[in-house]
Design a protein around this motif. Sequence first.
Motif, PDB file in Angstrom:
ATOM      1  N   ASP A 222       0.717  -1.153   0.126  1.00 47.55           N
ATOM      2  CA  ASP A 222       0.094  -0.094  -0.085  1.00 47.55           C
ATOM      3  C   ASP A 222       0.956   1.188   0.117  1.00 47.55           C
ATOM      4  OD1 ASP A 222       1.029   0.507   2.719  1.00 47.55           O
ATOM      5  OD2 ASP A 222      -0.897  -0.560   3.442  1.00 47.55           O
ATOM      6  N   ASN A 223       0.426   2.463   0.073  1.00 53.16           N
ATOM      7  CA  ASN A 223       1.151   3.487   0.219  1.00 53.16           C
ATOM      8  C   ASN A 223       2.426   3.696   1.436  1.00 53.16           C
ATOM      9  OD1 ASN A 223       0.262   4.601  -2.270  1.00 53.16           O
ATOM     10  ND2 ASN A 223      -1.407   5.855  -1.234  1.00 53.16           N
ATOM     11  N   TYR A 224       2.060   3.016   2.376  1.00 51.91           N
ATOM     12  CA  TYR A 224       2.748   3.012   3.691  1.00 51.91           C
ATOM     13  C   TYR A 224       3.697   1.652   3.776  1.00 51.91           C
ATOM     14  CZ  TYR A 224      -0.601   6.347   4.326  1.00 51.91           C
ATOM     15  OH  TYR A 224      -1.374   7.569   4.280  1.00 51.91           O
ATOM     16  N   ASN A 225       3.754   0.825   2.715  1.00 52.99           N
ATOM     17  CA  ASN A 225       4.816  -0.141   2.939  1.00 52.99           C
ATOM     18  C   ASN A 225       5.046  -0.586   1.197  1.00 52.99           C
ATOM     19  OD1 ASN A 225       4.400  -1.676   5.618  1.00 52.99           O
ATOM     20  ND2 ASN A 225       2.376  -1.116   5.280  1.00 52.99           N
ATOM     21  N   MET A 226       6.305  -0.318   0.959  1.00 51.52           N
ATOM     22  CA  MET A 226       6.903  -0.392  -0.301  1.00 51.52           C
ATOM     23  C   MET A 226       8.238  -0.021  -0.354  1.00 51.52           C
ATOM     24  SD  MET A 226       5.823   2.967  -2.153  1.00 51.52           S
ATOM     25  CE  MET A 226       4.406   3.445  -1.653  1.00 51.52           C
ATOM     26  N   LEU A 227       8.897  -0.842  -1.376  1.00 49.87           N
ATOM     27  CA  LEU A 227      10.269  -0.879  -1.586  1.00 49.87           C
ATOM     28  C   LEU A 227      10.595  -0.407  -3.212  1.00 49.87           C
ATOM     29  CD1 LEU A 227      13.120  -1.092  -0.362  1.00 49.87           C
ATOM     30  CD2 LEU A 227      13.057  -3.611  -1.452  1.00 49.87           C
ATOM     31  N   THR A 228      11.358   0.606  -3.429  1.00 48.96           N
ATOM     32  CA  THR A 228      11.595   1.034  -4.827  1.00 48.96           C
ATOM     33  C   THR A 228      12.986   1.279  -4.862  1.00 48.96           C
ATOM     34  OG1 THR A 228      11.265   3.537  -4.214  1.00 48.96           O
ATOM     35  CG2 THR A 228       9.443   2.279  -5.216  1.00 48.96           C
ATOM     36  N   VAL A 229      13.538   1.091  -6.142  1.00 44.26           N
ATOM     37  CA  VAL A 229      15.061   1.295  -6.340  1.00 44.26           C
ATOM     38  C   VAL A 229      15.175   2.454  -7.683  1.00 44.26           C
ATOM     39  CG1 VAL A 229      17.166   0.512  -7.363  1.00 44.26           C
ATOM     40  CG2 VAL A 229      15.783  -0.919  -5.682  1.00 44.26           C
ATOM     41  N   VAL A 230      15.848   3.259  -7.377  1.00 50.89           N
ATOM     42  CA  VAL A 230      16.161   4.438  -8.415  1.00 50.89           C
ATOM     43  C   VAL A 230      17.226   4.227  -8.844  1.00 50.89           C
ATOM     44  CG1 VAL A 230      16.008   6.905  -9.152  1.00 50.89           C
ATOM     45  CG2 VAL A 230      14.159   5.926  -7.493  1.00 50.89           C
ATOM     46  N   VAL A 231      17.675   4.267 -10.342  1.00 51.49           N
ATOM     47  CA  VAL A 231      18.951   4.048 -10.814  1.00 51.49           C
ATOM     48  C   VAL A 231      19.286   5.579 -11.265  1.00 51.49           C
ATOM     49  CG1 VAL A 231      20.248   3.045 -12.575  1.00 51.49           C
ATOM     50  CG2 VAL A 231      18.629   1.521 -11.469  1.00 51.49           C
ATOM     51  N   GLN A 232      20.160   5.927 -10.772  1.00 53.54           N
ATOM     52  CA  GLN A 232      20.916   7.394 -11.243  1.00 53.54           C
ATOM     53  C   GLN A 232      22.349   6.931 -11.783  1.00 53.54           C
ATOM     54  OE1 GLN A 232      20.378   9.726  -7.773  1.00 53.54           O
ATOM     55  NE2 GLN A 232      18.260  10.408  -8.266  1.00 53.54           N
ATOM     56  N   GLY A 233      22.467   6.805 -12.966  1.00 56.20           N
ATOM     57  CA  GLY A 233      23.685   6.376 -13.761  1.00 56.20           C
ATOM     58  C   GLY A 233      24.363   5.003 -12.884  1.00 56.20           C
ATOM     59  N   LYS A 234      25.429   5.296 -12.187  1.00 54.79           N
ATOM     60  CA  LYS A 234      25.811   4.132 -11.577  1.00 54.79           C
ATOM     61  C   LYS A 234      25.334   3.787  -9.949  1.00 54.79           C
ATOM     62  CE  LYS A 234      30.154   3.743 -14.101  1.00 54.79           C
ATOM     63  NZ  LYS A 234      31.692   3.576 -14.089  1.00 54.79           N
ATOM     64  N   THR A 235      24.721   4.866  -9.447  1.00 51.33           N
ATOM     65  CA  THR A 235      24.304   4.761  -8.091  1.00 51.33           C
ATOM     66  C   THR A 235      22.861   4.125  -8.128  1.00 51.33           C
ATOM     67  OG1 THR A 235      25.522   6.999  -8.049  1.00 51.33           O
ATOM     68  CG2 THR A 235      23.750   6.307  -6.199  1.00 51.33           C
ATOM     69  N   LEU A 236      22.505   3.566  -7.143  1.00 48.32           N
ATOM     70  CA  LEU A 236      21.238   2.723  -6.781  1.00 48.32           C
ATOM     71  C   LEU A 236      20.866   3.387  -5.576  1.00 48.32           C
ATOM     72  CD1 LEU A 236      22.556  -0.863  -7.799  1.00 48.32           C
ATOM     73  CD2 LEU A 236      20.962   0.460  -9.188  1.00 48.32           C
ATOM     74  N   ILE A 237      19.501   4.029  -5.631  1.00 46.56           N
ATOM     75  CA  ILE A 237      18.948   4.557  -4.490  1.00 46.56           C
ATOM     76  C   ILE A 237      17.821   3.648  -3.858  1.00 46.56           C
ATOM     77  CG2 ILE A 237      17.920   6.251  -3.182  1.00 46.56           C
ATOM     78  CD1 ILE A 237      19.666   8.090  -5.220  1.00 46.56           C
ATOM     79  N   VAL A 238      17.799   3.026  -2.710  1.00 46.07           N
ATOM     80  CA  VAL A 238      16.930   2.157  -2.403  1.00 46.07           C
ATOM     81  C   VAL A 238      15.865   2.944  -1.377  1.00 46.07           C
ATOM     82  CG1 VAL A 238      15.964  -0.109  -1.210  1.00 46.07           C
ATOM     83  CG2 VAL A 238      18.011   0.189  -2.784  1.00 46.07           C
ATOM     84  N   ARG A 239      14.680   3.016  -1.659  1.00 49.51           N
ATOM     85  CA  ARG A 239      14.018   3.814  -0.760  1.00 49.51           C
ATOM     86  C   ARG A 239      12.755   2.780  -0.267  1.00 49.51           C
ATOM     87  NH1 ARG A 239       9.430   7.814  -2.849  1.00 49.51           N
ATOM     88  NH2 ARG A 239       8.672   8.426  -0.918  1.00 49.51           N
ATOM     89  N   GLU A 240      12.837   2.503   1.009  1.00 47.44           N
ATOM     90  CA  GLU A 240      11.973   1.761   1.832  1.00 47.44           C
ATOM     91  C   GLU A 240      11.040   2.476   2.787  1.00 47.44           C
ATOM     92  OE1 GLU A 240      12.849  -2.278   4.317  1.00 47.44           O
ATOM     93  OE2 GLU A 240      14.519  -0.757   4.447  1.00 47.44           O
TER      94      GLU A 240
END
Length: 77
Positions: free
Chosen positions: A11-29
């Motif tokens: 739901d909107n309060y339980n998720m995991l996403t990964v954003v790829v910015q070039g060689k950097t991976l940003i995991v947002r939990e």
Amino acid sequence: MFKKHQIYKIDNYNMLTVVVQGKTLIVREISDQWGEDCHTFVSRQEMLHWAKNRYRAEEFVGREDELAEIMHNLKEV
């Protein structure tokens, strides 16, 4: 250009996403229990190592399919 991968979303309060910015991976939990946490990794191997420690099999007893799907989605990033 950023590429966003949704690993899971309950739901909107339980998720995991990964954003790829070039060689950097940003995991947002995001969790309703802990709030929002961001992790920055410089390689897929580093991110997968974190994920293996974060999502341990003993926490998913009876929900092994859910764990397998999370790990598969992270490997596809």
